[in-house]
Design a protein around this motif. Structure first.
Motif, PDB file in Angstrom:
ATOM      1  N   CYS A   1      37.039  25.144  19.778  1.00 21.86           N
ATOM      2  CA  CYS A   1      37.797  26.111  20.445  1.00 21.86           C
ATOM      3  C   CYS A   1      37.621  26.769  21.834  1.00 21.86           C
ATOM      4  O   CYS A   1      38.894  27.567  22.274  1.00 21.86           O
ATOM      5  N   LEU A   2      37.172  25.981  23.002  1.00 21.22           N
ATOM      6  CA  LEU A   2      36.867  26.156  24.169  1.00 21.22           C
ATOM      7  C   LEU A   2      38.264  25.026  24.738  1.00 21.22           C
ATOM      8  O   LEU A   2      38.660  25.717  25.286  1.00 21.22           O
ATOM      9  N   ASN A   3      38.171  24.694  24.308  1.00 19.31           N
ATOM     10  CA  ASN A   3      38.990  23.659  24.124  1.00 19.31           C
ATOM     11  C   ASN A   3      40.541  24.012  24.157  1.00 19.31           C
ATOM     12  O   ASN A   3      41.069  23.414  25.224  1.00 19.31           O
ATOM     13  N   HIS A   4      40.583  24.839  22.928  1.00 22.45           N
ATOM     14  CA  HIS A   4      42.030  24.947  22.584  1.00 22.45           C
ATOM     15  C   HIS A   4      42.154  26.109  23.593  1.00 22.45           C
ATOM     16  O   HIS A   4      43.222  25.932  24.210  1.00 22.45           O
ATOM     17  N   VAL A   5      41.191  27.027  24.371  1.00 21.99           N
ATOM     18  CA  VAL A   5      41.531  28.284  24.681  1.00 21.99           C
ATOM     19  C   VAL A   5      41.815  28.087  26.481  1.00 21.99           C
ATOM     20  O   VAL A   5      42.477  28.874  27.158  1.00 21.99           O
ATOM     21  N   ASN A   6      40.859  27.824  26.998  1.00 27.38           N
ATOM     22  CA  ASN A   6      40.858  26.709  28.081  1.00 27.38           C
ATOM     23  C   ASN A   6      41.882  26.949  29.370  1.00 27.38           C
ATOM     24  O   ASN A   6      42.468  27.276  30.262  1.00 27.38           O
ATOM     25  N   PRO A   7      42.561  25.563  28.585  1.00 24.37           N
ATOM     26  CA  PRO A   7      44.029  25.557  29.193  1.00 24.37           C
ATOM     27  C   PRO A   7      44.789  26.847  29.219  1.00 24.37           C
ATOM     28  O   PRO A   7      45.884  27.014  29.843  1.00 24.37           O
TER      29      PRO A   7
ATOM     30  N   TYR B   1      44.484  29.971  30.088  1.00 24.41           N
ATOM     31  CA  TYR B   1      43.640  30.700  30.827  1.00 24.41           C
ATOM     32  C   TYR B   1      42.749  30.038  32.562  1.00 24.41           C
ATOM     33  O   TYR B   1      43.003  28.843  32.234  1.00 24.41           O
ATOM     34  N   GLN B   2      43.561  31.078  33.894  1.00 23.83           N
ATOM     35  CA  GLN B   2      43.068  30.085  35.244  1.00 23.83           C
ATOM     36  C   GLN B   2      41.646  30.408  34.749  1.00 23.83           C
ATOM     37  O   GLN B   2      40.738  29.428  35.613  1.00 23.83           O
ATOM     38  N   SER B   3      40.378  31.357  34.495  1.00 25.13           N
ATOM     39  CA  SER B   3      39.184  30.986  34.522  1.00 25.13           C
ATOM     40  C   SER B   3      39.170  30.004  33.318  1.00 25.13           C
ATOM     41  O   SER B   3      39.158  30.901  32.230  1.00 25.13           O
ATOM     42  N   LYS B   4      38.061  29.358  33.977  1.00 26.33           N
ATOM     43  CA  LYS B   4      37.487  28.529  32.591  1.00 26.33           C
ATOM     44  C   LYS B   4      36.359  29.461  31.704  1.00 26.33           C
ATOM     45  O   LYS B   4      35.613  29.616  32.572  1.00 26.33           O
ATOM     46  N   PHE B   5      36.685  29.467  30.574  1.00 25.77           N
ATOM     47  CA  PHE B   5      35.182  29.886  29.413  1.00 25.77           C
ATOM     48  C   PHE B   5      34.145  28.830  29.383  1.00 25.77           C
ATOM     49  O   PHE B   5      34.912  27.621  29.103  1.00 25.77           O
ATOM     50  N   THR B   6      33.269  28.845  28.961  1.00 21.44           N
ATOM     51  CA  THR B   6      31.764  27.907  28.700  1.00 21.44           C
ATOM     52  C   THR B   6      30.802  28.589  27.537  1.00 21.44           C
ATOM     53  O   THR B   6      31.432  29.528  27.109  1.00 21.44           O
ATOM     54  N   ASP B   7      30.367  27.531  27.318  1.00 22.21           N
ATOM     55  CA  ASP B   7      29.510  27.721  25.646  1.00 22.21           C
ATOM     56  C   ASP B   7      28.446  28.652  26.722  1.00 22.21           C
ATOM     57  O   ASP B   7      27.296  28.900  25.687  1.00 22.21           O
ATOM     58  N   GLU B   8      28.402  29.147  27.552  1.00 27.05           N
ATOM     59  CA  GLU B   8      26.585  29.546  27.821  1.00 27.05           C
ATOM     60  C   GLU B   8      26.148  31.442  26.875  1.00 27.05           C
ATOM     61  O   GLU B   8      25.428  30.914  27.333  1.00 27.05           O
ATOM     62  N   ARG B   9      27.506  31.391  26.634  1.00 23.97           N
ATOM     63  CA  ARG B   9      27.383  32.884  25.587  1.00 23.97           C
ATOM     64  C   ARG B   9      27.214  32.154  24.449  1.00 23.97           C
ATOM     65  O   ARG B   9      26.447  33.174  23.265  1.00 23.97           O
TER      66      ARG B   9
END
Length: 132
Positions: free
Chosen positions: A42-48, A50-58
């Motif tokens: 999901c992160l791989n699909h969402v990050n392109p 958005y300018q800020s990158k989401f991580t799996d920290e949460r």
């Protein structure tokens, strides 16, 4: 044995506490590994987008090697020793293996005889008198 014993033996193996606990652990580890892989996908699909990158920290599995835990659970299942299987193997090594299996699982026959004693299928019934 062919009529009733095989199903009872299979049930004994599947219901063995050793088997149940290892299968439960395997299911949990597979679920965790799948959840983490899905989260990362999901992160791989969402990050392109958005300018800020989401991580799996949460994520609850941040920093957890779920794949290694899953592989360890698979290895534990593959090396599982079930006492019921060992008992069956001992019986099969004997010359009179059918008799040995009957001794091991003979309770099944007695239980079935008790259940069918008052079955009343085409016979006089349970009270001993035939109704007209």
């Amino acid at each position: 044995m062919r009529d009733h014993g095989i199903g009872y033996i299979v049930g004994t193996i599947l219901d063995a506490p050793e088997n149940a606990s290892v299968v439960n652990e395997l299911k949990e580890r597979a679920r965790e590994a799948g959840f983490k892989a899905g989260y990362n996908e999901c992160l791989n699909h969402v990050n392109p987008f958005y300018q800020s990158k989401f991580t799996d920290e949460r994520s609850g599995f941040h920093g957890v090697d779920t794949e290694a835990r899953h592989v360890a659970a698979i290895n534990a299942y593959n090396s599982l020793s079930i006492s019921a299987v060992e008992d069956i193997e001992k019986c099969l090594e004997a010359e009179d293996y059918v008799d040995s299996l009957w001794l091991l699982y003979g309770v099944l026959e007695e239980e079935e005889e008790e259940e069918t004693a008052g079955d009343a299928k085409g016979d006089v019934g349970t009270n001993g008198t035939k109704e007209d």
